[in-house]
Scaffold this motif. Structure first.
Motif, short mmCIF file in Angstrom:
data_model
loop_
_atom_site.label_atom_id
_atom_site.label_comp_id
_atom_site.label_asym_id
_atom_site.label_seq_id
_atom_site.Cartn_x
_atom_site.Cartn_y
_atom_site.Cartn_z
N LYS A 8 0.84 -1.20 0.00
CA LYS A 8 0.00 0.00 0.00
C LYS A 8 0.88 1.25 0.00
O LYS A 8 0.62 2.21 -0.74
CB LYS A 8 -0.91 -0.03 1.23
N LYS A 9 1.92 1.25 0.81
CA LYS A 9 2.84 2.38 0.88
C LYS A 9 3.56 2.58 -0.46
O LYS A 9 3.72 3.71 -0.93
CB LYS A 9 3.86 2.14 2.00
N LYS A 11 2.46 1.79 -3.45
CA LYS A 11 1.50 2.35 -4.41
C LYS A 11 1.28 3.84 -4.16
O LYS A 11 1.14 4.62 -5.09
CB LYS A 11 0.18 1.60 -4.35
N GLN A 12 1.24 4.24 -2.89
CA GLN A 12 1.08 5.66 -2.57
C GLN A 12 2.25 6.47 -3.12
O GLN A 12 2.07 7.55 -3.70
CB GLN A 12 0.99 5.87 -1.06
N GLU A 14 4.16 5.65 -5.66
CA GLU A 14 4.04 5.67 -7.11
C GLU A 14 3.04 6.73 -7.56
O GLU A 14 3.28 7.46 -8.52
CB GLU A 14 3.62 4.30 -7.63
N ARG A 15 1.91 6.82 -6.86
CA ARG A 15 0.90 7.83 -7.21
C ARG A 15 1.46 9.24 -7.04
O ARG A 15 1.22 10.12 -7.86
CB ARG A 15 -0.34 7.65 -6.34
N GLN A 16 2.20 9.46 -5.95
CA GLN A 16 2.79 10.78 -5.72
C GLN A 16 3.76 11.14 -6.84
O GLN A 16 3.77 12.28 -7.32
CB GLN A 16 3.52 10.82 -4.38
N GLU A 18 3.69 10.01 -9.93
CA GLU A 18 2.91 10.26 -11.14
C GLU A 18 2.30 11.66 -11.10
O GLU A 18 2.24 12.35 -12.12
CB GLU A 18 1.82 9.21 -11.31
N GLN A 19 1.82 12.08 -9.94
CA GLN A 19 1.24 13.41 -9.80
C GLN A 19 2.29 14.49 -10.02
O GLN A 19 2.04 15.51 -10.64
CB GLN A 19 0.59 13.58 -8.43
N GLN A 20 3.50 14.27 -9.52
CA GLN A 20 4.58 15.23 -9.72
C GLN A 20 4.93 15.34 -11.20
O GLN A 20 5.16 16.43 -11.71
CB GLN A 20 5.82 14.83 -8.93
N ASP A 21 4.95 14.19 -11.90
CA ASP A 21 5.24 14.21 -13.33
C ASP A 21 4.13 14.90 -14.10
O ASP A 21 4.39 15.61 -15.07
CB ASP A 21 5.43 12.78 -13.85
#
Length: 78
Positions: A8-9, A11-12, A14-16, A18-21
């Protein structure tokens, strides 16, 4: 930390990233890569000392004792 929590950590993180990119934030050369929490999970590590099974140890000990007894016997008297 359990495996489920670790995943879970990860994936979090990875999402962060992706949001930065997506926002256009550029990575500098000195940027620190996120820690791979899955690699630090204790379930994925090697476990304990790799010893032989107790049965092998007992057999080896018994064989050694037998050899010592055979060396001590006087074969000429028998």
């Amino acid at each position: 930390m359990s495996l489920k929590q670790t995943l879970k950590k990860a994936k979090q993180i990875e999402r962060q990233l992706e949001q930065q990119d997506a926002t256009g934030a550029e990575h500098s050369l000195g940027a620190v890569k996120p820690r791979n929490y899955l690699a630090l999970d204790p379930l994925l590590r090697k476990g304990g000392i790799h010893e032989k099974e107790d049965i092998d140890i007992v057999r080896k000990k018994r064989r050694r004792e037998t050899k010592q007894q055979l060396r001590q016997t006087d074969w000429f008297l028998e």
